[in-house]
Design an enzyme around this catalytic site. Structure first.
Site, PDB file in Angstrom:
ATOM      1  N   ASP A  42       0.790  -1.244   0.000  1.00 37.50           N
ATOM      2  CA  ASP A  42       0.000   0.000   0.000  1.00 37.50           C
ATOM      3  C   ASP A  42       0.822   1.294   0.000  1.00 37.50           C
ATOM      4  O   ASP A  42       0.494   2.234   0.748  1.00 37.50           O
ATOM      5  CB  ASP A  42      -0.966   0.007   1.203  1.00 37.50           C
ATOM      6  CG  ASP A  42      -1.993  -1.112   1.146  1.00 37.50           C
ATOM      7  OD1 ASP A  42      -1.927  -1.943   0.234  1.00 37.50           O
ATOM      8  OD2 ASP A  42      -2.860  -1.157   2.044  1.00 37.50           O
ATOM      9  N   LYS A 140      -6.972  -5.123  -3.001  1.00 40.31           N
ATOM     10  CA  LYS A 140      -7.711  -5.680  -1.864  1.00 40.31           C
ATOM     11  C   LYS A 140      -8.642  -4.633  -1.286  1.00 40.31           C
ATOM     12  O   LYS A 140      -8.412  -3.433  -1.455  1.00 40.31           O
ATOM     13  CB  LYS A 140      -6.729  -6.168  -0.797  1.00 40.31           C
ATOM     14  CG  LYS A 140      -5.861  -5.032  -0.293  1.00 40.31           C
ATOM     15  CD  LYS A 140      -4.806  -5.515   0.676  1.00 40.31           C
ATOM     16  CE  LYS A 140      -3.961  -4.381   1.169  1.00 40.31           C
ATOM     17  NZ  LYS A 140      -4.684  -3.350   1.919  1.00 40.31           N
ATOM     18  N   CYS A 185      -2.115  -2.723   7.552  1.00 42.05           N
ATOM     19  CA  CYS A 185      -1.958  -3.642   6.415  1.00 42.05           C
ATOM     20  C   CYS A 185      -0.668  -4.446   6.463  1.00 42.05           C
ATOM     21  O   CYS A 185      -0.648  -5.611   6.056  1.00 42.05           O
ATOM     22  CB  CYS A 185      -2.148  -2.880   5.110  1.00 42.05           C
ATOM     23  SG  CYS A 185      -3.864  -2.303   4.969  1.00 42.05           S
TER      24      CYS A 185
HETATM   25  C1  VGL Z   1      -4.615   0.768   5.707  1.00 44.84           C
HETATM   26  C2  VGL Z   1      -6.150   1.718   7.116  1.00 44.84           C
HETATM   27  C3  VGL Z   1      -7.127   1.580   6.168  1.00 44.84           C
HETATM   28  C4  VGL Z   1      -3.206   0.329   5.488  1.00 44.84           C
HETATM   29  C5  VGL Z   1      -5.582   0.614   4.745  1.00 44.84           C
HETATM   30  O1  VGL Z   1      -2.758   0.261   4.323  1.00 44.84           O
HETATM   31  O2  VGL Z   1      -2.523   0.041   6.499  1.00 44.84           O
HETATM   32  N1  VGL Z   1      -4.900   1.308   6.890  1.00 44.84           N
HETATM   33  N2  VGL Z   1      -6.839   1.041   4.979  1.00 44.84           N
END
Ligand code: VGL
Ligand code: ZN
Length: 240
Positions: A42, A140, A185
């Site tokens: 991410d 995802k 994540c």
């Molecule tokens: C994430 C919060 C919400 C992450 C993704 O990538 O850690 N955190 N969505």
């Protein structure tokens, strides 16, 4: 005049400084092989400075990840990839604010600012990532009613993204996890990778955390308990 204590303190510092590069740190002792994969989690605009869910110092992971990626013949990247009006967005729960927690059918859910909506600039991978040899990008969190911090399993604990099957199909035994955010994540991915039977390393300085309601300390404790190895990027042998 220096007294005895000051002299001892200075000697101590010098001795430590001399020892540090060799004896105290086992430098670059981990050499990724063909059965190793780097999972870059991410590294998307929404989690970087100016993004809607910016992670503190998030941009600092990019050069570290670019460097260690050179040591891997297998790199997989992930993208948080939500629908508009995703269930994890505080904006769809009336009277709720970001970083509050609610109960959903699959368990507790932290509510977030709107982020990483499919096809938006915010959901794009950082343009500063330089990993042309990355072989798979896995998305995802694209089911509107279920979140997915983990790159392996959605938050319902049963819907697979297919990543474990992919990695096993490629004969991967070890995964190294880096990216954003350490306590969500990255941690959920590392824990699920252990459950799926992989040897798992989290590269601490190639990650940054959100740290809400003690989440960062809890994540490291959960990972330690699950046998996830906590390493630094300097532990990885890169290049010639
Ligand atoms: C994430 C919060 C919400 C992450 C993704 O990538 O850690 N955190 N969505
Ligand atoms: Zn998300």
């Amino acid at each position: 005049m220096l007294d005895r204590r000051q002299v001892l303190a200075m000697l101590g510092t010098t001795a430590l400084a001399t020892l540090a590069p060799t004896a105290l740190f086992a430098a670059a002792s981990i050499k990724p092989d063909d059965a190793s994969a780097l999972l870059v989690i991410d590294v998307q605009n929404c989690f970087l400075p100016g993004g809607s869910l910016a992670v503190k110092e998030g941009e600092q992971v990019v050069p570290v990840i670019n460097r260690i990626a050179k040591a891997f013949s297998n790199v997989v990247m992930t993208q948080d990839w939500h629908t508009q009006g995703h269930v994890s967005f505080a904006s769809v729960h009336s009277g709720r604010k970001p970083f509050e927690t609610i109960d959903l059918p699959y368990g507790k859910q932290v509510l977030w600012p709107d982020h990483c909506v499919q096809g938006t600039d915010g959901a794009a991978l950082s343009k500063d990532l330089a990993i042309p040899h990355a072989e798979l990008i896995i998305r995802k969190g694209f089911h509107k009613d279920v979140d997915s911090y983990s790159a392996f399993l959605e938050a319902d604990g049963k819907t697979s993204t297919g990543l474990a099957g992919y990695l096993k199909g490629r004969k991967i035994k070890r995964v190294f996890v880096a990216g954003l955010a350490t306590d969500f994540c990255v941690a959920w991915t590392a824990l699920d990778a252990r459950k799926a039977g992989f040897e798992v390393y989290v590269v601490e300085d190639a990650c940054r955390g959100i740290d809400t309601q003690g989440s960062l300390a809890k994540a490291w404790a959960d990972m330690a308990k699950a046998g996830v190895k906590r390493i630094q990027s300097a532990d990885i042998a890169v290049g010639a």
